[in-house]
Design an enzyme around this catalytic site. Structure first.
Site, PDB file in Angstrom:
ATOM      1  N   LYS A  14      15.195 174.684  20.822  1.00 49.60           N
ATOM      2  CA  LYS A  14      14.633 175.687  21.737  1.00 49.60           C
ATOM      3  C   LYS A  14      14.049 176.908  21.034  1.00 49.60           C
ATOM      4  O   LYS A  14      14.059 178.026  21.550  1.00 49.60           O
ATOM      5  CB  LYS A  14      15.656 176.159  22.784  1.00 49.60           C
ATOM      6  CG  LYS A  14      16.411 175.080  23.497  1.00 49.60           C
ATOM      7  CD  LYS A  14      15.669 173.814  23.717  1.00 49.60           C
ATOM      8  CE  LYS A  14      14.572 173.890  24.761  1.00 49.60           C
ATOM      9  NZ  LYS A  14      13.824 172.587  24.801  1.00 49.60           N
ATOM     10  N   TRP A  63       5.875 173.407  20.295  1.00 47.95           N
ATOM     11  CA  TRP A  63       4.658 174.127  19.882  1.00 47.95           C
ATOM     12  C   TRP A  63       4.310 173.789  18.435  1.00 47.95           C
ATOM     13  O   TRP A  63       3.175 173.449  18.109  1.00 47.95           O
ATOM     14  CB  TRP A  63       4.939 175.619  20.048  1.00 47.95           C
ATOM     15  CG  TRP A  63       3.751 176.525  19.993  1.00 47.95           C
ATOM     16  CD1 TRP A  63       2.425 176.178  19.965  1.00 47.95           C
ATOM     17  CD2 TRP A  63       3.799 177.955  19.980  1.00 47.95           C
ATOM     18  NE1 TRP A  63       1.659 177.309  19.942  1.00 47.95           N
ATOM     19  CE2 TRP A  63       2.466 178.401  19.960  1.00 47.95           C
ATOM     20  CE3 TRP A  63       4.832 178.900  19.997  1.00 47.95           C
ATOM     21  CZ2 TRP A  63       2.149 179.769  19.934  1.00 47.95           C
ATOM     22  CZ3 TRP A  63       4.513 180.242  19.985  1.00 47.95           C
ATOM     23  CH2 TRP A  63       3.190 180.678  19.948  1.00 47.95           C
ATOM     24  N   HIS A 116      16.454 168.940  13.655  1.00 49.09           N
ATOM     25  CA  HIS A 116      17.252 170.174  13.779  1.00 49.09           C
ATOM     26  C   HIS A 116      18.377 170.191  12.733  1.00 49.09           C
ATOM     27  O   HIS A 116      19.233 171.075  12.761  1.00 49.09           O
ATOM     28  CB  HIS A 116      17.889 170.262  15.171  1.00 49.09           C
ATOM     29  CG  HIS A 116      16.904 170.355  16.295  1.00 49.09           C
ATOM     30  ND1 HIS A 116      15.803 171.182  16.259  1.00 49.09           N
ATOM     31  CD2 HIS A 116      16.855 169.739  17.505  1.00 49.09           C
ATOM     32  CE1 HIS A 116      15.124 171.057  17.397  1.00 49.09           C
ATOM     33  NE2 HIS A 116      15.748 170.187  18.165  1.00 49.09           N
ATOM     34  N   SER A 163      16.993 179.925  26.620  1.00 45.97           N
ATOM     35  CA  SER A 163      16.104 178.767  26.750  1.00 45.97           C
ATOM     36  C   SER A 163      16.909 177.462  26.733  1.00 45.97           C
ATOM     37  O   SER A 163      16.676 176.563  27.539  1.00 45.97           O
ATOM     38  CB  SER A 163      15.097 178.777  25.596  1.00 45.97           C
ATOM     39  OG  SER A 163      14.244 177.665  25.668  1.00 45.97           O
ATOM     40  N   ARG A 220       8.816 176.145  29.813  1.00 49.46           N
ATOM     41  CA  ARG A 220       9.454 176.913  30.881  1.00 49.46           C
ATOM     42  C   ARG A 220       8.707 178.215  31.111  1.00 49.46           C
ATOM     43  O   ARG A 220       7.935 178.357  32.033  1.00 49.46           O
ATOM     44  CB  ARG A 220      10.933 177.158  30.540  1.00 49.46           C
ATOM     45  CG  ARG A 220      11.773 177.713  31.671  1.00 49.46           C
ATOM     46  CD  ARG A 220      13.189 177.985  31.217  1.00 49.46           C
ATOM     47  NE  ARG A 220      13.262 178.993  30.167  1.00 49.46           N
ATOM     48  CZ  ARG A 220      13.490 180.286  30.367  1.00 49.46           C
ATOM     49  NH1 ARG A 220      13.708 180.736  31.571  1.00 49.46           N
ATOM     50  NH2 ARG A 220      13.537 181.149  29.348  1.00 49.46           N
ATOM     51  N   LYS A 221       8.913 179.177  30.194  1.00 51.27           N
ATOM     52  CA  LYS A 221       8.244 180.472  30.337  1.00 51.27           C
ATOM     53  C   LYS A 221       7.393 180.812  29.118  1.00 51.27           C
ATOM     54  O   LYS A 221       6.371 181.464  29.221  1.00 51.27           O
ATOM     55  CB  LYS A 221       9.299 181.578  30.490  1.00 51.27           C
ATOM     56  CG  LYS A 221       9.696 181.880  31.896  1.00 51.27           C
ATOM     57  CD  LYS A 221      10.455 183.193  31.917  1.00 51.27           C
ATOM     58  CE  LYS A 221      10.779 183.640  33.314  1.00 51.27           C
ATOM     59  NZ  LYS A 221      11.593 184.878  33.288  1.00 51.27           N
TER      60      LYS A 221
HETATM   61  P1  A3P Z   1      11.489 179.118  27.064  1.00 47.58           P
HETATM   62  O1  A3P Z   1      12.588 178.291  27.623  1.00 47.58           O
HETATM   63  O2  A3P Z   1      11.943 180.488  26.678  1.00 47.58           O
HETATM   64  O3  A3P Z   1      10.286 179.156  27.938  1.00 47.58           O
HETATM   65  P2  A3P Z   1      11.616 173.721  21.858  1.00 47.58           P
HETATM   66  O4  A3P Z   1      10.186 173.312  21.826  1.00 47.58           O
HETATM   67  O5  A3P Z   1      12.185 173.986  20.497  1.00 47.58           O
HETATM   68  O6  A3P Z   1      12.420 172.819  22.697  1.00 47.58           O
HETATM   69  O7  A3P Z   1      11.613 175.162  22.531  1.00 47.58           O
HETATM   70  C1  A3P Z   1      11.240 175.311  23.877  1.00 47.58           C
HETATM   71  C2  A3P Z   1      10.822 176.741  24.097  1.00 47.58           C
HETATM   72  O8  A3P Z   1       9.509 176.938  23.547  1.00 47.58           O
HETATM   73  C3  A3P Z   1      10.704 177.046  25.578  1.00 47.58           C
HETATM   74  O9  A3P Z   1      11.004 178.439  25.696  1.00 47.58           O
HETATM   75  C4  A3P Z   1       9.255 176.742  25.832  1.00 47.58           C
HETATM   76  O10 A3P Z   1       8.726 177.330  26.984  1.00 47.58           O
HETATM   77  C5  A3P Z   1       8.603 177.293  24.591  1.00 47.58           C
HETATM   78  N1  A3P Z   1       7.309 176.674  24.300  1.00 47.58           N
HETATM   79  C6  A3P Z   1       6.977 175.361  24.392  1.00 47.58           C
HETATM   80  N2  A3P Z   1       5.698 175.178  24.076  1.00 47.58           N
HETATM   81  C7  A3P Z   1       5.188 176.398  23.779  1.00 47.58           C
HETATM   82  C8  A3P Z   1       3.900 176.837  23.374  1.00 47.58           C
HETATM   83  N3  A3P Z   1       2.874 176.007  23.237  1.00 47.58           N
HETATM   84  N4  A3P Z   1       3.750 178.149  23.134  1.00 47.58           N
HETATM   85  C9  A3P Z   1       4.770 179.016  23.287  1.00 47.58           C
HETATM   86  N5  A3P Z   1       6.006 178.651  23.670  1.00 47.58           N
HETATM   87  C10 A3P Z   1       6.219 177.353  23.910  1.00 47.58           C
END
Ligand code: A3P
Length: 320
Positions: free
Chosen positions: A67, A72, A131, A161, A286-287
């Site tokens: 998270k 990304w 991870h 998150s 999510r956000k």
């Molecule tokens: P939030 O829950 O705060 O929105 P992971 O990819 O490691 O599982 O992490 C997920 C977190 O990264 C989530 O945070 C998600 O919304 C955010 N995320 C995913 N894709 C993203 C992007 N392209 N740009 C910015 N944040 C992103």
């Protein structure tokens, strides 16, 4: 047996007996191995990776705490390293596939149910995500010429998150997750999946300081701040620098836009489909904000965590 790519069941069972066990706040079992709390359900795959995975010099290993923006980073690294194949943005597989199906996790995907994962169909450069803490990585990842990128994020945002992600995906089945304040207590004690988070970050941070050409260390917050700068930096680090021509064409901006939260979130594939049958693609988007923790944690909670982080990171040069 050097041809075996999975830790034998007996050896695994014997080792398990010797380790500390706990229940994560989400109800799932975790075990303490080499200083880190690892998910029991993926412990055997992790050991197999550590023992048998052979990195190639051309591999790209994306590492992160869950998270922290792994999705990304997967989208960015995939787009940067494969831009000779998908020469225009409208050809990108990201438009129709979730980033997690394009860049597999070593522990959750490749080794999860396979004693002998098949890497033959993967073309170079292979891109993997994990991870696994730095010191538990297979020696060949640490010692070969392959490149490691570590993405980290403000731990309080990571915690919030993670909580949303797990609750949203109903991993929990019969188990009852702890309330937020109890879960936060465990987080502060470092007892959580892949935790303690400070040691996870510090080990990668120190590896980066020791060999910056081998390990690139990036913060989620910095990516949000100046994505084009980091897309360029990632490309250079990986040995796939953008040419003057590509820069002129605006390719850096195009890739940044393609991989942006708004763009990926609103793609059909990321709205309604599932990855691996259980994970809602939408739950990875999510956000995507910095500082969302302020909506959930009290100032006292954040103050408590800040003190812990300060003492753990003291003298390291790493800060949040
Ligand atoms: P939030 O829950 O705060 O929105 P992971 O990819 O490691 O599982 O992490 C997920 C977190 O990264 C989530 O945070 C998600 O919304 C955010 N995320 C995913 N894709 C993203 C992007 N392209 N740009 C910015 N944040 C992103």
């Amino acid at each position: 047996d050097s041809n075996c790519s999975s830790v034998p069941k007996d050896e695994f069972q014997d080792l398990i007996q010797t380790l500390g066990h706990h229940t994560n706040w989400d109800g799932r079992p975790i075990v303490k191995y080499d200083g880190f709390w690892l998910p029991l359900f993926y412990f055997r795959p992790i050991l197999s990776i550590q023992k048998y995975f052979k990195a190639k010099d051309s591999d790209i290993i994306l590492t992160s705490f869950p998270k922290s923006g792994t999705t990304w980073l997967k989208a960015l690294a995939f787009s940067i390293a494969n831009r000779n194949i998908y020469t225009t943005i409208d050809q990108s597989p990201l438009l129709t596939r979730n980033p997690h199906t394009l860049v597999p996790f070593l522990e959750f995907d490749l080794y999860a149910d396979h004693d002998n994962p098949d890497f033959q169909h993967l073309s170079d450069p292979r891109i993997f995500a994990t991870h696994i803490p730095f010191k538990i990585l297979p020696e060949s990842i640490r010692e070969s010429e392959c490149k490691i990128i570590y993405l980290c994020r403000n731990p309080l945002d990571q915690f919030i998150s993670h909580r949303h992600f797990l609750l949203e995906n109903k991993f929990l089945k019969d188990a009852v997750p702890l309330e937020l304040d109890e879960a936060f207590n465990m987080f502060c004690e470092g007892i959580h999946i892949f935790g303690p988070i400070w040691d996870h970050m510090l080990d990668y941070w120190n590896a980066h300081l020791k060999n910056p050409e081998k390990v690139l260390f990036i913060k989620y917050e910095d990516l949000k701040e100046d994505i084009t700068f980091y897309v360029k930096m990632i490309a250079e680090f990986l040995g796939y620098s953008f040419s003057v021509e590509e820069e002129k064409q605006g390719l850096i901006e195009q890739i940044s836009k393609l991989c942006s939260f708004e763009n990926l979130k609103n793609l059909e594939v990321n709205k309604n489909e599932y990855t691996g049958g259980v994970l809602k693609n939408s739950s990875f988007f999510r956000k995507g904000e910095v500082g969302d923790w302020t909506n959930y944690l009290t100032p006292a909670m954040s103050e408590r965590f800040k003190k812990i982080m300060e003492s753990k990171l003291e003298g390291s040069g790493l800060f949040f």
